[in-house]
Structure formats: structure tokens, C-alpha cells
Design an enzyme around this catalytic site. Structure first.
Site, PDB file in Angstrom:
ATOM      1  NE  ARG A  97      -3.583   0.121   2.644  1.00  0.00           N
ATOM      2  CZ  ARG A  97      -4.245   0.289   3.794  1.00  0.00           C
ATOM      3  NH1 ARG A  97      -4.287  -0.694   4.675  1.00  0.00           N
ATOM      4  NH2 ARG A  97      -4.840   1.427   4.063  1.00  0.00           N
ATOM      5  N   GLY A 107     -17.115  10.854   0.949  1.00  0.00           N
ATOM      6  CA  GLY A 107     -16.415   9.645   0.501  1.00  0.00           C
ATOM      7  C   GLY A 107     -16.250   8.594   1.563  1.00  0.00           C
ATOM      8  CB  VAL A 136     -19.842   8.136  -6.500  1.00  0.00           C
ATOM      9  CG1 VAL A 136     -18.730   9.124  -6.863  1.00  0.00           C
ATOM     10  CG2 VAL A 136     -19.280   6.959  -5.729  1.00  0.00           C
ATOM     11  CG  HIS A 167      -9.084   5.156  11.362  1.00  0.00           C
ATOM     12  ND1 HIS A 167     -10.001   5.006  10.344  1.00  0.00           N
ATOM     13  CD2 HIS A 167      -9.806   5.187  12.509  1.00  0.00           C
ATOM     14  CE1 HIS A 167     -11.225   4.942  10.864  1.00  0.00           C
ATOM     15  NE2 HIS A 167     -11.126   5.049  12.169  1.00  0.00           N
ATOM     16  CG  ASP A 190      -4.886   8.847   1.958  1.00  0.00           C
ATOM     17  OD1 ASP A 190      -5.932   8.516   1.355  1.00  0.00           O
ATOM     18  OD2 ASP A 190      -4.759   9.947   2.550  1.00  0.00           O
ATOM     19  CB  CYS A 227      11.606  -1.866  24.011  1.00  0.00           C
ATOM     20  SG  CYS A 227      10.220  -1.997  22.865  1.00  0.00           S
TER      21      CYS A 227
HETATM   22  C1  BV8 Z   1     -12.796   0.107  17.915  1.00  0.00           C
HETATM   23  C2  BV8 Z   1      -6.628   1.884   9.373  1.00  0.00           C
HETATM   24  C3  BV8 Z   1     -13.041  -0.316  20.202  1.00  0.00           C
HETATM   25  C4  BV8 Z   1      -6.168   0.542   8.940  1.00  0.00           C
HETATM   26  C5  BV8 Z   1      -9.030   1.652   9.562  1.00  0.00           C
HETATM   27  C6  BV8 Z   1     -15.696  -6.714  16.147  1.00  0.00           C
HETATM   28  C7  BV8 Z   1     -14.452  -6.729  16.777  1.00  0.00           C
HETATM   29  C8  BV8 Z   1     -13.744  -5.556  16.998  1.00  0.00           C
HETATM   30  C9  BV8 Z   1     -14.270  -4.336  16.586  1.00  0.00           C
HETATM   31  C10 BV8 Z   1     -15.492  -4.349  15.942  1.00  0.00           C
HETATM   32  C11 BV8 Z   1     -16.221  -5.512  15.733  1.00  0.00           C
HETATM   33  N1  BV8 Z   1     -17.369  -5.175  15.072  1.00  0.00           N
HETATM   34  C12 BV8 Z   1     -17.402  -3.852  14.865  1.00  0.00           C
HETATM   35  C13 BV8 Z   1     -16.292  -3.353  15.411  1.00  0.00           C
HETATM   36  C14 BV8 Z   1     -15.922  -1.979  15.418  1.00  0.00           C
HETATM   37  C15 BV8 Z   1     -14.991  -1.782  14.215  1.00  0.00           C
HETATM   38  C16 BV8 Z   1     -15.872  -1.523  13.015  1.00  0.00           C
HETATM   39  O1  BV8 Z   1     -16.501  -0.488  12.947  1.00  0.00           O
HETATM   40  N2  BV8 Z   1     -15.886  -2.491  12.062  1.00  0.00           N
HETATM   41  C17 BV8 Z   1     -16.692  -2.295  10.862  1.00  0.00           C
HETATM   42  C18 BV8 Z   1     -16.000  -2.978   9.676  1.00  0.00           C
HETATM   43  C19 BV8 Z   1     -18.088  -2.871  11.113  1.00  0.00           C
HETATM   44  N3  BV8 Z   1     -14.212  -0.632  14.563  1.00  0.00           N
HETATM   45  C20 BV8 Z   1     -13.024  -0.822  15.111  1.00  0.00           C
HETATM   46  O2  BV8 Z   1     -12.482  -1.900  15.269  1.00  0.00           O
HETATM   47  C21 BV8 Z   1     -12.357   0.464  15.587  1.00  0.00           C
HETATM   48  N4  BV8 Z   1     -11.917   0.283  16.930  1.00  0.00           N
HETATM   49  O3  BV8 Z   1     -13.988   0.087  17.727  1.00  0.00           O
HETATM   50  O4  BV8 Z   1     -12.182  -0.043  19.141  1.00  0.00           O
HETATM   51  C22 BV8 Z   1     -13.261  -1.803  20.183  1.00  0.00           C
HETATM   52  C23 BV8 Z   1     -12.179  -2.627  20.424  1.00  0.00           C
HETATM   53  C24 BV8 Z   1     -12.404  -4.010  20.467  1.00  0.00           C
HETATM   54  C25 BV8 Z   1     -13.700  -4.535  20.248  1.00  0.00           C
HETATM   55  C26 BV8 Z   1     -14.775  -3.667  19.951  1.00  0.00           C
HETATM   56  C27 BV8 Z   1     -14.547  -2.304  19.909  1.00  0.00           C
HETATM   57  C28 BV8 Z   1     -11.137   0.747  14.736  1.00  0.00           C
HETATM   58  C29 BV8 Z   1     -11.603   1.158  13.352  1.00  0.00           C
HETATM   59  C30 BV8 Z   1     -10.393   1.640  12.562  1.00  0.00           C
HETATM   60  C31 BV8 Z   1     -10.007   0.575  11.556  1.00  0.00           C
HETATM   61  N5  BV8 Z   1      -8.891   1.079  10.730  1.00  0.00           N
HETATM   62  N6  BV8 Z   1      -7.995   2.095   8.869  1.00  0.00           N
HETATM   63  C32 BV8 Z   1      -5.847   0.571   7.479  1.00  0.00           C
HETATM   64  O5  BV8 Z   1      -6.296   1.472   6.768  1.00  0.00           O
HETATM   65  O6  BV8 Z   1      -5.118  -0.339   7.044  1.00  0.00           O
HETATM   66  S1  BV8 Z   1     -10.590   1.943   8.987  1.00  0.00           S
HETATM   67  C33 BV8 Z   1     -10.574   1.792   7.286  1.00  0.00           C
HETATM   68  O7  BV8 Z   1     -11.952   1.803   6.880  1.00  0.00           O
HETATM   69  C34 BV8 Z   1      -9.979   2.985   6.550  1.00  0.00           C
HETATM   70  O8  BV8 Z   1      -9.378   3.939   7.387  1.00  0.00           O
HETATM   71  C35 BV8 Z   1     -11.192   3.605   5.836  1.00  0.00           C
HETATM   72  O9  BV8 Z   1     -11.128   4.961   5.740  1.00  0.00           O
HETATM   73  C36 BV8 Z   1     -12.238   3.183   6.784  1.00  0.00           C
HETATM   74  C37 BV8 Z   1     -13.670   3.347   6.513  1.00  0.00           C
HETATM   75  O10 BV8 Z   1     -13.948   2.934   5.212  1.00  0.00           O
HETATM   76  P1  BV8 Z   1     -14.371   4.127   4.221  1.00  0.00           P
HETATM   77  O11 BV8 Z   1     -13.390   5.254   4.387  1.00  0.00           O
HETATM   78  O12 BV8 Z   1     -15.799   4.456   4.415  1.00  0.00           O
HETATM   79  O13 BV8 Z   1     -14.085   3.478   2.823  1.00  0.00           O
HETATM   80  P2  BV8 Z   1     -15.081   2.551   1.987  1.00  0.00           P
HETATM   81  O14 BV8 Z   1     -14.266   1.895   0.920  1.00  0.00           O
HETATM   82  O15 BV8 Z   1     -15.905   1.727   2.919  1.00  0.00           O
HETATM   83  O16 BV8 Z   1     -16.092   3.599   1.308  1.00  0.00           O
HETATM   84  C38 BV8 Z   1     -15.629   4.492   0.311  1.00  0.00           C
HETATM   85  C39 BV8 Z   1     -16.794   5.413   0.047  1.00  0.00           C
HETATM   86  O17 BV8 Z   1     -16.372   6.416  -0.869  1.00  0.00           O
HETATM   87  C40 BV8 Z   1     -17.991   4.699  -0.586  1.00  0.00           C
HETATM   88  O18 BV8 Z   1     -19.181   5.169   0.026  1.00  0.00           O
HETATM   89  C41 BV8 Z   1     -17.935   5.157  -2.066  1.00  0.00           C
HETATM   90  O19 BV8 Z   1     -19.239   5.284  -2.620  1.00  0.00           O
HETATM   91  C42 BV8 Z   1     -17.319   6.532  -1.926  1.00  0.00           C
HETATM   92  N7  BV8 Z   1     -16.569   7.016  -3.083  1.00  0.00           N
HETATM   93  C43 BV8 Z   1     -15.794   6.284  -3.939  1.00  0.00           C
HETATM   94  N8  BV8 Z   1     -15.234   7.119  -4.849  1.00  0.00           N
HETATM   95  C44 BV8 Z   1     -15.655   8.387  -4.542  1.00  0.00           C
HETATM   96  C45 BV8 Z   1     -16.513   8.318  -3.427  1.00  0.00           C
HETATM   97  N9  BV8 Z   1     -17.094   9.414  -2.905  1.00  0.00           N
HETATM   98  C46 BV8 Z   1     -16.818  10.611  -3.475  1.00  0.00           C
HETATM   99  N10 BV8 Z   1     -16.001  10.755  -4.543  1.00  0.00           N
HETATM  100  C47 BV8 Z   1     -15.407   9.663  -5.111  1.00  0.00           C
HETATM  101  N11 BV8 Z   1     -14.605   9.836  -6.177  1.00  0.00           N
HETATM  102 ZN    ZN Z   2       9.918  -0.141  21.554  1.00  0.00          ZN
END
Ligand code: BV8
Ligand code: ZN
Length: 258
Positions: free
Chosen positions: A71, A197, A224, A130, A105, A160
Site C-alpha cells: 500500500r 467519501g 458517488v 486512524h 494515506d 525495546c
Molecule cells: C474500535 C486503518 C473499540 C487501517 C481503519 C468486532 C471486533 C472488533 C471491533 C469491531 C467488531 N465489530 C465492529 C467493530 C468496530 C470496528 C468496526 O466499525 N468495524 C466495521 C468494519 C463494522 N471498529 C473498530 O475496530 C475500531 N476500533 O472500535 O475499538 C473496540 C475494540 C475491540 C472490540 C470492539 C470495539 C477501529 C476502526 C479503525 C479501523 N482502521 N484504517 C488501514 O487502513 O489499514 S478503517 C478503514 O476503513 C480505513 O481507514 C477507511 O477509511 C475506513 C472506513 O472505510 P471508508 O473510508 O468508508 O471506505 P469505503 O471503501 O468503505 O467507502 C468508500 C466510500 O467512498 C464509498 O461510500 C464510495 O461510494 C465513496 N466514493 C468512492 N469514490 C468516490 C466516493 N465518494 C466521493 N467521490 C469519489 N470519487
Molecule cells: Zn519499543
């Protein structure tokens, strides 16, 4: 988009006293950064939710670190687009911070540097909920480094011996409490939350627009396609962020009275 809705959206932005913008992977799509859930998304045959987890990192660090190296190399070719730059100009003009991103990013920060020069005011800089994939951190101590190419050995912290890993919040990891607090306060005090987005499925970030709405503010969506927020948005602007944001946010030349 029909004229009436467009005029309403521009008026809402003009009249908003305090604005928070929440961006997701979609704002970087036009920069060539693959999103998470769109077709042709991030990784050949894994789902990000499986790879971007502490369990995967502990079980198979090489595969996870190679995914991040891939990435990072893809990101090296990407530049901020007009959507990132319009948001940087907008918060620069307003002079107060309000830009919150789920993206790792670093393109919002680069847009701020491009728009405001080497030392951009804090107002133009994003809260990176994030983290940032351009940085590494130690899994144990607070040491951080700029990301380096992955060698044959699994990288270790020189202080460490802990694993050196990308400085991002993996699924299942908690966000930085201070950052999340600041973002929540911005959302609660905003009278307009501009959501750009994002599919609004990842929590706790996806709760921010709802916090604005619960406190009496409005949600405006730029996407979109429809999302989980479309039905609760005061205005849903359908189209690409790189096209919509400059037209929505940049001051338009006053229409010459005929
Ligand atoms: C947390 C860094 C407390 C990494 C990211 C089970 C176990 C553990 C946790 C969970 C669980 N179930 C649910 C959870 C909570 C979980 C969660 O929400 N999961 C989701 C999948 C259901 N959240 C977490 O784990 C968070 N921590 O809750 O801690 C906790 C702890 C333990 C247990 C419970 C709770 C941490 C979340 C952070 C994850 N890390 N990124 C990496 O990037 O490698 S998040 C990752 O997804 C990215 O950062 C990204 O930004 C983010 C969200 O996705 P989107 O940005 O929305 O992207 P997506 O592709 O989905 O959508 C794109 C959109 O753009 C679309 O709508 C499309 O139509 C639109 N689009 C496309 N092109 C365009 C456009 N719009 C305009 N113009 C265009 N040209
Ligand atoms: Zn260290």
C-alpha cells in the site's frame, strides 16, 4: 444535480458557523488510492478487516507488513486531488480546525502543505483518527519512525525489541482517546457536518455525523452513491469529491449584476 439543491447546499455552507468535515477512502479514490469496499478494492484476495487486525499481525506479521509495504508503494505515486485541496483552502479561510479523516494515506496533510506552504496552520491539518501509514510505531513503547522499506527480517524497535508496525489503528484496536475526544467535541459543536467519501460503516468514526445531528446540526453528504447516512442528510450531493468540493466550498466569483 438540480439547481435548487445546489443553491441550498452552498447556502448551508456559507451560513454554517462551525463546520466539521469527516472524510473516508472515497476522497482519495480520484488520487488513485484504492478504497476499502468498492469493486477492485484494496487487496487481491483478502478482506481488509481480516488483514488489518492485531490478530493477523501477531499470527502472520510478514503477510500483514507486506500488505502495508504494497500500500505504501502504491501511495508513493499518489497526489492530493482537488477535493483534498478545496478542503484545505476551506479550513484555512475559516481559520479553525474541523477536518477529521478516517484515511491513513496522509493526502490531507500533503494538500495542506501544498496550499499553505511548509508550516501550515493547524486549521488546515486533519485529525487522523486512524493514524498514518507513512509512519511506523513500536508495538510496546512509544517509539515512532518514518516508514522504511520492508527488509528480509521482521523490523524490531531499537529501544525495546518490540515489533515495528504501521502507526495505524487496526480493526479491533482502540483509537487515540484524545483525538477521538477532540473529534467528538468538534462534531457536537458543529452546525454542519460535511461527510465526504465514506460508506459510514466503521465505528466510532461513523458516529460523528450522528453526534452533529443529535446536537441540532445538519449532515451534508458528498458521495458517488447512497450510504447509511443518505436518509438522514439535509443535502446529499451525488458525484465525485474532486468535482463537487471545489464548487461547493470555494468562494464563487460574485455574479455580475446584469
Ligand atoms: C474500535 C486503518 C473499540 C487501517 C481503519 C468486532 C471486533 C472488533 C471491533 C469491531 C467488531 N465489530 C465492529 C467493530 C468496530 C470496528 C468496526 O466499525 N468495524 C466495521 C468494519 C463494522 N471498529 C473498530 O475496530 C475500531 N476500533 O472500535 O475499538 C473496540 C475494540 C475491540 C472490540 C470492539 C470495539 C477501529 C476502526 C479503525 C479501523 N482502521 N484504517 C488501514 O487502513 O489499514 S478503517 C478503514 O476503513 C480505513 O481507514 C477507511 O477509511 C475506513 C472506513 O472505510 P471508508 O473510508 O468508508 O471506505 P469505503 O471503501 O468503505 O467507502 C468508500 C466510500 O467512498 C464509498 O461510500 C464510495 O461510494 C465513496 N466514493 C468512492 N469514490 C468516490 C466516493 N465518494 C466521493 N467521490 C469519489 N470519487
Ligand atoms: Zn519499543
Amino acid at each position: 444535480m438540480e439547481q435548487g439543491q445546489w443553491r441550498k447546499a452552498r447556502r448551508l455552507v456559507r451560513e454554517a458557523r462551525r463546520v466539521i468535515a469527516l472524510t473516508g477512502a472515497g476522497i482519495s479514490a480520484e488520487s488513485g488510492v484504492p478504497t476499502f469496499r468498492d469493486a477492485g478494492g484494496l487487496w487481491r484476495n483478502y478482506r481488509p478487516e481480516e488483514l488489518a487486525t492485531p490478530e493477523a499481525l501477531a499470527r502472520d506479521p510478514r503477510t500483514v507488513l507486506e500488505w502495508y509495504a504494497w500500500r505504501r508503494s502504491a501511495l508513493a505515486e499518489c497526489r492530493p486531488n482537488e477535493g483534498h485541496r478545496a478542503l484545505a483552502r476551506f479550513f484555512l479561510r475559516r481559520g479553525e480546525a474541523g477536518l477529521v479523516t478516517q484515511n491513513v494515506d496522509g493526502l490531507h496533510t500533503r494538500a495542506a502543505l501544498e496550499e499553505a506552504g511548509e508550516d501550515p496552520p493547524e486549521a488546515a491539518l486533519p485529525l487522523e483518527l486512524h493514524g498514518a501509514v507513512g509512519r511506523d510505531r513500536c508495538e510496546f513503547c512509544e517509539a515512532r519512525w518514518p516508514a522504511e522499506p520492508l527488509g528480509d527480517a521482521i523490523p524490531r524497535c531499537s529501544a525495546c525489541g518490540g515489533l515495528r508496525r504501521p502507526d495505524v489503528v487496526l480493526f479491533g484496536e482502540t483509537l487515540d482517546a484524545g483525538l477521538l475526544d477532540r473529534a467528538r467535541r468538534l462534531a457536537e459543536r458543529a452546525d454542519l457536518c460535511l461527510v465526504v467519501g465514506t460508506s459510514a460503516v466503521v465505528y466510532p468514526a461513523a458516529a460523528l455525523p450522528l453526534a452533529t445531528r443529535e446536537a441540532g446540526g445538519l449532515i451534508m453528504e458528498v458521495n458517488v452513491r447512497r450510504t447509511a447516512l443518505t436518509d438522514v442528510a439535509a443535502a446529499a450531493l451525488r458525484g465525485e469529491a474532486g468535482t463537487i468540493l471545489p464548487a461547493l466550498l470555494d468562494p464563487q466569483p460574485a455574479v455580475k449584476a446584469r
